[in-house]
Structure formats: C-alpha cells, structure tokens
Design a protein around this motif. Structure first.
Motif, PDB file in Angstrom:
ATOM      1  N   ASP A 153     -25.830 -48.731 -52.513  1.00  0.00           N
ATOM      2  CA  ASP A 153     -25.709 -47.761 -53.605  1.00  0.00           C
ATOM      3  C   ASP A 153     -26.027 -46.342 -53.135  1.00  0.00           C
ATOM      4  N   SER A 154     -27.017 -46.218 -52.220  1.00  0.00           N
ATOM      5  CA  SER A 154     -27.348 -44.885 -51.705  1.00  0.00           C
ATOM      6  C   SER A 154     -26.208 -44.315 -50.874  1.00  0.00           C
ATOM      7  N   LEU A 155     -25.417 -45.195 -50.228  1.00  0.00           N
ATOM      8  CA  LEU A 155     -24.229 -44.719 -49.489  1.00  0.00           C
ATOM      9  C   LEU A 155     -23.168 -44.201 -50.453  1.00  0.00           C
ATOM     10  N   GLU A 160     -30.607 -44.269 -42.995  1.00  0.00           N
ATOM     11  CA  GLU A 160     -30.173 -44.574 -41.636  1.00  0.00           C
ATOM     12  C   GLU A 160     -29.154 -43.554 -41.147  1.00  0.00           C
ATOM     13  N   ILE A 161     -28.319 -43.060 -42.064  1.00  0.00           N
ATOM     14  CA  ILE A 161     -27.349 -42.029 -41.670  1.00  0.00           C
ATOM     15  C   ILE A 161     -28.059 -40.726 -41.319  1.00  0.00           C
ATOM     16  N   SER A 162     -29.133 -40.387 -42.049  1.00  0.00           N
ATOM     17  CA  SER A 162     -29.864 -39.147 -41.767  1.00  0.00           C
ATOM     18  C   SER A 162     -30.514 -39.193 -40.383  1.00  0.00           C
ATOM     19  N   LYS A 163     -30.813 -40.379 -39.892  1.00  0.00           N
ATOM     20  CA  LYS A 163     -31.433 -40.513 -38.571  1.00  0.00           C
ATOM     21  C   LYS A 163     -30.398 -40.683 -37.464  1.00  0.00           C
ATOM     22  N   SER A 192     -26.828 -36.771 -46.550  1.00  0.00           N
ATOM     23  CA  SER A 192     -27.856 -37.817 -46.584  1.00  0.00           C
ATOM     24  C   SER A 192     -29.252 -37.196 -46.535  1.00  0.00           C
ATOM     25  N   GLU A 193     -29.438 -36.136 -45.749  1.00  0.00           N
ATOM     26  CA  GLU A 193     -30.739 -35.462 -45.685  1.00  0.00           C
ATOM     27  C   GLU A 193     -31.094 -34.838 -47.040  1.00  0.00           C
ATOM     28  N   GLN A 194     -30.089 -34.219 -47.701  1.00  0.00           N
ATOM     29  CA  GLN A 194     -30.331 -33.628 -49.021  1.00  0.00           C
ATOM     30  C   GLN A 194     -30.689 -34.713 -50.044  1.00  0.00           C
TER      31      GLN A 194
END
Length: 465
Positions: free
Chosen positions: A353-355, A379-382, A406-408
């Motif tokens: 859901d976060s994706l 995981e995408i932010s990293k 993703s960071e935002q």
C-alpha cells in the motif's frame, strides 16, 4: 662428589620429579658457581662444568698472566703461570681447579637453596610442557576444595581450577567428587602453571560426542557446528562422508544410548542433533526443528534471514524465552528474524500500500518493484538509482523522482506521529494552568465535605417500601 653419587642422585630426582638430566646438571653447576662467588666474591672469574668422564662437577678459577700483579685474586705472574702451562704468555688466561670443600658452610647453604629453587622451576616447566599441548582435551580429576566459588581439581601432578564462569548453573560438587572437564587454557605464571578447566565450553560438548561415537573419531561422521546454553539446551549439526551411514542415527545410538551418555554427563542438558546442509536456508530449517517453516527470505549482504512460520508454530520456532531461535542463529551463523504468516502478510500488505501511495506508482509498477525485492516505500528510500533502474519501466530520472517521493512520504509519516507528543506536552501545560487558576480563585467560604460514592459508601435505609 663421586661419579656414582652424582649419577644416582640425578637419575633418582629426574625419575621422581619428571625433570630432564641436563636440567639437573645445569642446576648443580649454577649452585656451585653461586657458592664460589659467595665465598670469594663476584670479581673472580669462575667456570663450572660437569666432567662426564671423571664423574664430578669441577670448579675452575681463571687468572690473567701479568708482569706486575696488582690484584692477586685476578692475576698471576708469568713465573707461576709457566709452572701451570710452559707455553703461556703475558695476557693469557689460565684456569686452576678449585677445592669445593673449602667453600664453607654458608656457601654450601647458598648452593642448596639454588638447587632447590632450580628444581622447583624445572618442575613448573615440566608440568607446563606436559599440559600446553593438551588444550582442548577432556580429563578427569577429583575435587580438592571450593575456593570462593571456584572448584580446585586435583589432576595428579598439579591442580586445575574451574572458575565460576566456566561452571554449569545448578551443578554442585563436594570435596572428593569426581569431575570431568575440558582443558581451556594453560597459563605460565610465576607461582606455577595455571590449568583453567571448563564444563560450559561448546568444545566440551563436541569432545564428549567424539568419545561416545566411534564414527566421529574415525572421521566418517563430522561435527559441522555446535551451540549450547550450558545446563539447559544444546544443538549440534552433523554430516556423513558415507552415504550409507546416517549421521544423526550414529550420534543417537541404539535406543538413544550414545546421546544419553552425553546427556548424563551434562546433568540432563537437552541436546538436539540435526543434519547439516550445504544450503543455508535448508540448514536453518533443520536447526529450527521441530517447527515447520513456510518460507525463508535471505539477505546475504547482511547475513540475515527472515523466517516465516505458520501461526501455530511461532512459539515452537522461537522457543522458551527465545532459546530455540537463539541457538539456531548461533549454529547457522545467520541473524534470524522469525515471523508468523499473519504478521508477515500484514507487513507485506502495508508495504504494498505504501508503494501505491507514491506519486506516479501504479499497480503494474508496484508489482514490478515488488518482484525486484522493493516491498515498501522505506526500502525504496534506502535504494540507489542504480538499483532502481534495474526495474522494468524505470529510467534514471524516474528513479530519482521515486526516491524523492518515498523520502517525502516517510517524512510525512514521521511528522504525523509527532503531534501526539506535542498534544501530551500541551496537556501538561493546560493542567498546570488550571492548577494556577484554582489557586487564584480561592475564597474564604467553607467547603462542604463530599460523601464517598461507590462500593465503599454506606447507604442509609429510607424506610420506604
């Protein structure tokens, strides 16, 4: 001293104390040298040696041939020197044999002390040499005494010590009890060799199996790893070089006889014998038995595994106070994170859901990210741009935008959690302000007492039906 006397004494002491003949002769030579210096002073040049042919220890005093004698104890005239050696010249050093009977009682006592000390030192060295190469062996001893919790063990020619930290909890020993332990360390200290013994070390468990299982000592069955929590539980992984021999069955023995002997020695410590596997995932599954494993997710970079088990096997996989998973982690050498299927599914759904919540991410792109191992926005932010461009449909510019989005999203989620703490702080301020208001609004009017209401309050009967 006659040759027969020296030989007899040296051989007898060598046999009784376990000290080499050369060491004893050297000790006698140093003792006579010390006695001579005690009698005649340190300036005199003295040499002591054992004459094998004559069979005695000879003491020689050396003097320098000089024209003018200034120190009679160190120099000899040419005329006197020619009597000893006709070919001597000025500057030569001549040795004369000394009579050891003239050394006196004090010098003899000094020699005796030197001999005793040298023999003690030689005994210590002999004990150290006999044990230094036996590190890792199991030996038997008798409890001699208990000193501040440490068990002092009589090993025959010396003493060993089982420190408190190397004792199994809830094991008790008394003086005269037999004890079996592992030689952990051999220390060379001034007071003598220190033999450190252990009953908690994992090698103690391994060596016990080597003693009980002939296939292990013969090399057919190999112990690939072991982990234990002393006195409670242990796990040992075995493999066989012969396909016809079951490694686990060989260690268990007929009706469990072999493993039971080890368990009895360890005072009831439970032992799980598992089959080793070259595949780390299969190895971990064996180590977590008897729990059933649904799936294993491996992170080789960090040497971690996420182990998913059915809900009903979660407690079995973790074990009492995390004991089972802790031992399995030590045995396999991987960090294990055990989760139930329900919790794992919820985490996967939340991550998916976060994706989908990210700007520009649809169902197809979310599925593509999911397949490549990106299960959440965190995981995408990293991740790096190079990692994301490996996903089908994502270019370099899209990867940068995706990381920023993703960071935002994570920052926004973090900011939403902060007001809770802010409200708590504001609530404290409101309470303080109310307290101050109550203090300023005090009047001189008396306050009527309030009767308690509830189970503790007494209810008066009204008399009405």
């Amino acid at each position: 001293m006659h040759m027969s006397d020296i030989k007899r004494v040296v051989e007898q002491v060598s046999k009784d104390k376990g000290i080499s003949r050369e060491v004893l002769i050297k000790a006698l030579e140093e003792a006579l040298k010390s006695a001579a210096r005690k009698k005649f002073g340190n300036k005199m040049e003295i040499e002591v040696q054992y004459n094998e042919e004559v069979g005695e220890i000879e003491v020689f005093q050396f003097k320098e041939v000089a024209e003018v004698i200034t120190e009679p104890a160190l120099e000899i005239s040419l005329e006197e020197g020619r009597k000893l050696d006709p070919d001597c010249e000025i500057g030569d050093s001549l040795g004369t044999k000394m009579d050891t009977s003239t050394f006196g009682r004090i010098a003899a006592q000094s020699a005796k002390q030197v001999i005793i000390q040298k023999i003690k030192d030689a005994e210590k060295d002999a004990v150290f040499a006999s044990f230094i190469d036996r590190k890792g062996e199991i030996l038997n001893g008798i409890v001699q005494r208990i000193d501040r919790g440490d068990i002092i063990v009589n090993l025959g020619q010396t003493e060993g010590i089982v420190p408190v930290r190397e004792q199994v909890p809830r094991e008790g020993y008394r003086r005269g009890d037999r004890i079996r332990a592992l030689i952990l360390e051999v220390l060379h200290e001034s007071r003598g060799p220190q033999i450190i013994l252990s009953r908690t070390h994992v090698v103690f468990l391994i060596n016990l199996f080597k003693m009980e299982v002939p296939e292990i000592s013969e090399g057919i069955v190999k112990i690939m790893g072991a982990a234990r929590e002393p006195g409670v539980r242990a796990k040992i992984a075995v493999a066989s070089s012969n396909a016809d021999i079951d490694p686990v069955g060989a260690c268990v023995g007929m009706k469990g006889s072999r493993v039971q002997n080890v368990v009895q020695e360890l005072r009831g410590e439970k032992i799980d014998i598992i089959s080793w596997h070259v595949d780390p995932a299969r190895y971990v599954c064996n180590a977590l038995a008897p729990a059933e494993i649904s799936r294993v997710i491996i992170d080789e970079a960090n040497r971690t595994m996420e182990v998913i088990v059915p809900d009903e096997f979660l407690s079995i996989a973790i074990g009492k106070r995390g004991q089972n998973v802790r031992l399995a982690s030590r045995l396999a050498g991987w960090h294990l994170d055990v989760k139930s299927e329900t919790k794992y599914s919820e985490a996967m759904r939340s991550g998916y859901d976060s994706l989908l919540a990210l700007t520009g991410v649809g169902i197809s792109l979310a599925d593509a990210l999911y397949e490549k191992g990106f299960f959440s926005a965190e995981e995408i932010s990293k991740a790096s741009v190079e990692d994301l461009i490996q996903v089908k449909g994502i270019g370099e510019e899209s990867a940068i935008k995706l990381i920023d989005a993703s960071e935002q999203a994570i920052q926004t989620e973090t900011a939403e959690d902060e007001p809770t703490a802010a409200i708590d702080t504001a609530g404290d301020q409101i309470v303080e302000a109310t307290a101050e208001t109550d203090e300023t609004d005090e009047t001189d009017e008396p306050v009527e007492p309030v009767e308690p209401v509830g189970p503790a309050a007494a209810v008066e009967p009204t008399g009405e039906e």
